[in-house]
Structures are given as structure tokens and as C-alpha cells.
Design an enzyme around this catalytic site. Structure first.
Site, PDB file in Angstrom:
ATOM      1  N   ARG A  65       0.820  -1.214   0.000  1.00 11.43           N
ATOM      2  CA  ARG A  65       0.000   0.000   0.000  1.00 11.43           C
ATOM      3  C   ARG A  65       0.853   1.264   0.000  1.00 11.43           C
ATOM      4  O   ARG A  65       0.589   2.231  -0.700  1.00 11.43           O
ATOM      5  CB  ARG A  65      -0.924  -0.016   1.224  1.00 11.43           C
ATOM      6  N   ASN A 107     -14.573  13.094  -0.158  1.00 11.77           N
ATOM      7  CA  ASN A 107     -15.134  11.834  -0.647  1.00 11.77           C
ATOM      8  C   ASN A 107     -16.645  11.989  -0.755  1.00 11.77           C
ATOM      9  O   ASN A 107     -17.248  12.759  -0.012  1.00 11.77           O
ATOM     10  CB  ASN A 107     -14.798  10.695   0.333  1.00 11.77           C
ATOM     11  N   HIS A 109     -20.060   9.544  -0.532  1.00 13.49           N
ATOM     12  CA  HIS A 109     -20.480   8.202  -0.119  1.00 13.49           C
ATOM     13  C   HIS A 109     -21.992   8.094  -0.305  1.00 13.49           C
ATOM     14  O   HIS A 109     -22.727   9.012   0.092  1.00 13.49           O
ATOM     15  CB  HIS A 109     -20.091   7.963   1.348  1.00 13.49           C
TER      16      HIS A 109
HETATM   17  C1  GAR Z   1     -20.949   6.473  -6.396  1.00  9.12           C
HETATM   18  O1  GAR Z   1     -22.243   6.051  -6.059  1.00  9.12           O
HETATM   19  C2  GAR Z   1     -20.157   6.825  -5.150  1.00  9.12           C
HETATM   20  O2  GAR Z   1     -20.927   7.416  -4.152  1.00  9.12           O
HETATM   21  C3  GAR Z   1     -19.714   5.444  -4.720  1.00  9.12           C
HETATM   22  O3  GAR Z   1     -19.320   4.820  -5.912  1.00  9.12           O
HETATM   23  C4  GAR Z   1     -20.127   5.321  -6.983  1.00  9.12           C
HETATM   24  C5  GAR Z   1     -19.219   5.772  -8.094  1.00  9.12           C
HETATM   25  O4  GAR Z   1     -19.965   6.106  -9.222  1.00  9.12           O
HETATM   26  N1  GAR Z   1     -18.628   5.524  -3.786  1.00  9.12           N
HETATM   27  C6  GAR Z   1     -18.508   4.698  -2.750  1.00  9.12           C
HETATM   28  O5  GAR Z   1     -19.279   3.774  -2.536  1.00  9.12           O
HETATM   29  C7  GAR Z   1     -17.335   4.991  -1.844  1.00  9.12           C
HETATM   30  N2  GAR Z   1     -17.478   4.333  -0.606  1.00  9.12           N
HETATM   31  P1  GAR Z   1     -19.294   6.933 -10.422  1.00  9.12           P
HETATM   32  O6  GAR Z   1     -18.001   6.199 -10.790  1.00  9.12           O
HETATM   33  O7  GAR Z   1     -20.321   6.845 -11.534  1.00  9.12           O
HETATM   34  O8  GAR Z   1     -19.058   8.332  -9.957  1.00  9.12           O
END
Ligand code: GAR
Length: 225
Positions: A65, A107, A109
Site C-alpha cells: 500500500r 469523498n 459516499h
Molecule cells: C458512487 O455512487 C459513489 O458514491 C460510490 O461509488 C459510486 C461511483 O460512481 N462511492 C462509494 O461507494 C465509496 N465508498 P461513479 O463512478 O459513476 O461516480
């Protein structure tokens, strides 16, 4: 004008919503680089279509990482970005990276944090049977899906809904609140007081129309609706 690095892993629809609001002049920011850990991410195509610089950094190619994050750090430093925007980036960043960008990583979520952190948040919410779901933009700290909250959108869960249909409705509002949050950063209107985020001169809330109900706090401004 603030400069951004946007980290993605997949479709990049949030990236697209940010690009659109930068291009129409609603956000005074520049995306210096899009970074994907997934070479197949559709978001890379979106970046290309908008002539944005992109970098693929596959975590699988690094010994550990820290080696991966060292390279991530090198990239964001090279591009001299003010903020790192996580837009569906499905890697957890360690304190090694986060310390370097303290209070400068955002971020999104797809849940009303602190409920349902982690993966498949929309399905977690639908399966749990909550009556209100939503999405959250927050600063990133050392714990996953935990840092100070900048803006949230809450919507009623329909009786017939599963994680997928709920996720689609939530995503629509993600595309509104993430550009809004970034525009507040660009306008230097965001102050942190411990866990509390104060947005200068923001309305307390925004209520969507009856046929598309949503409560957003602080209030979404008109050009982001
Ligand atoms: C979105 O719904 C975002 O909130 C989620 O991934 C998706 C990405 O969509 N993120 C998470 O779950 C982070 N924990 P996108 O690639 O179309 O923007």
C-alpha cells in the site's frame, strides 16, 4: 481558482458532473489530473473526451500500500493540486497519504453517514429497511467514511425499492451535491471547527419538489439544481 486531482475506479459519473459544472462556469476550478486504479474505468474515457490529463495507477502492480500511495502522492504533488476529490475511488487511503493532504481530500459516499459506511451502502440501506436514505460529501480522515461532513442529501425510500433502484435515485443527487461542495471550496467558504463544517452564507436547507422529494443541507444553490 483551485486545482483538483480526481481519483476514480469506475463509471466516473460523479467526475462527469464535476466536469460539467466547471465547463459551464459554476465552479472555479481546474481538474489537473484524473487518476484511476482501474485501466477499464469508463471515467478514463470521460476524461479523454474533455481533454483532461489522466493516469492509470494499478494498485496490483505495487509491492504494498505504501509503495502505491507514494506514487499517488508523487502525482498529486507534480500536478500541484489543492484538493484530492475521491469520486468512486474504491481504495482505502492510509494515514500515510491522508496526512499529506489533511483536510484537502473529499469523498462522496452513497449513504447518510454515519449510517452504512463501506461497500454497497445503497443495498445495505435498502435491505435494512430504512425509510430515509441519501448521500454524503465529507472530508477524509483516517477512519473509513468518517471525516467531517460538508453536505448531505436525504430522500425517502420507496416501499418497492431494492438497492439498485435506490442507488440510481441517490446517484442523481450525488451529481448535485458534489459539484456544490467543490464550488464552496473554490469560493473559500468552507471552515472546519473540529468535526463541524461551516459553509459561509449558505442557506440552511434545500427542499426538492413534491414529485422528486429531497432534503439537502446546507442548501443547494440554484445553479447546482
Ligand atoms: C458512487 O455512487 C459513489 O458514491 C460510490 O461509488 C459510486 C461511483 O460512481 N462511492 C462509494 O461507494 C465509496 N465508498 P461513479 O463512478 O459513476 O461516480
Amino acid at each position: 481558482m483551485i486545482s483538483l486531482a480526481v481519483f476514480i475506479s469506475g463509471s466516473g459519473s460523479n467526475l462527469q458532473s464535476i466536469i460539467n459544472k466547471i465547463e459551464d462556469g459554476s465552479i472555479h476550478a481546474e481538474i489537473k489530473v484524473v487518476v484511476s486504479n482501474n485501466p477499464e474505468a469508463y471515467g478514463l474515457k470521460r476524461a479523454e473526451q474533455h481533454n483532461l490529463h489522466s493516469v492509470v495507477l494499478e494498485h496490483t502492480r505495487f509491492a504494498d500500500r505504501q509503495a502505491y500511495e507514494r506514487e499517488l502522492l508523487r502525482i498529486v504533488r507534480d500536478f500541484k493540486t489543492d484538493y484530492v476529490i475521491l469520486a468512486g475511488f474504491m481504495r482505502i487511503l492510509s494515514p500515510y497519504f491522508i496526512h499529506e493532504f489533511q483536510n484537502r481530500i473529499l469523498n462522496i459516499h452513497p449513504a447518510l453517514l454515519p449510517s452504512f459506511p463501506g461497500l454497497h451502502a445503497q443495498a445495505q440501506a435498502a435491505d435494512y429497511g430504512v425509510k430515509v436514505a441519501g448521500c454524503t460529501v465529507h472530508f477524509v480522515d483516517e477512519k473509513m467514511d468518517h471525516g467531517p461532513i460538508l453536505i448531505q442529501a436525504a430522500l425517502p425510500v420507496l416501499p418497492s425499492e431494492d438497492g439498485e433502484s435506490l442507488g440510481k435515485r441517490i446517484l442523481k443527487w450525488e451529481h448535485k451535491i458534489y459539484p456544490q461542495a467543490i464550488s464552496w471550496l473554490a469560493q473559500n467558504r468552507v471552515n472546519l471547527e473540529g468535526r463541524k463544517v461551516i459553509v459561509k452564507n449558505a442557506k440552511t436547507f434545500f427542499l426538492g419538489p413534491a414529485d422528486d422529494p429531497v432534503l439537502i443541507s446546507p442548501g443547494l444553490e440554484e445553479k447546482f439544481f
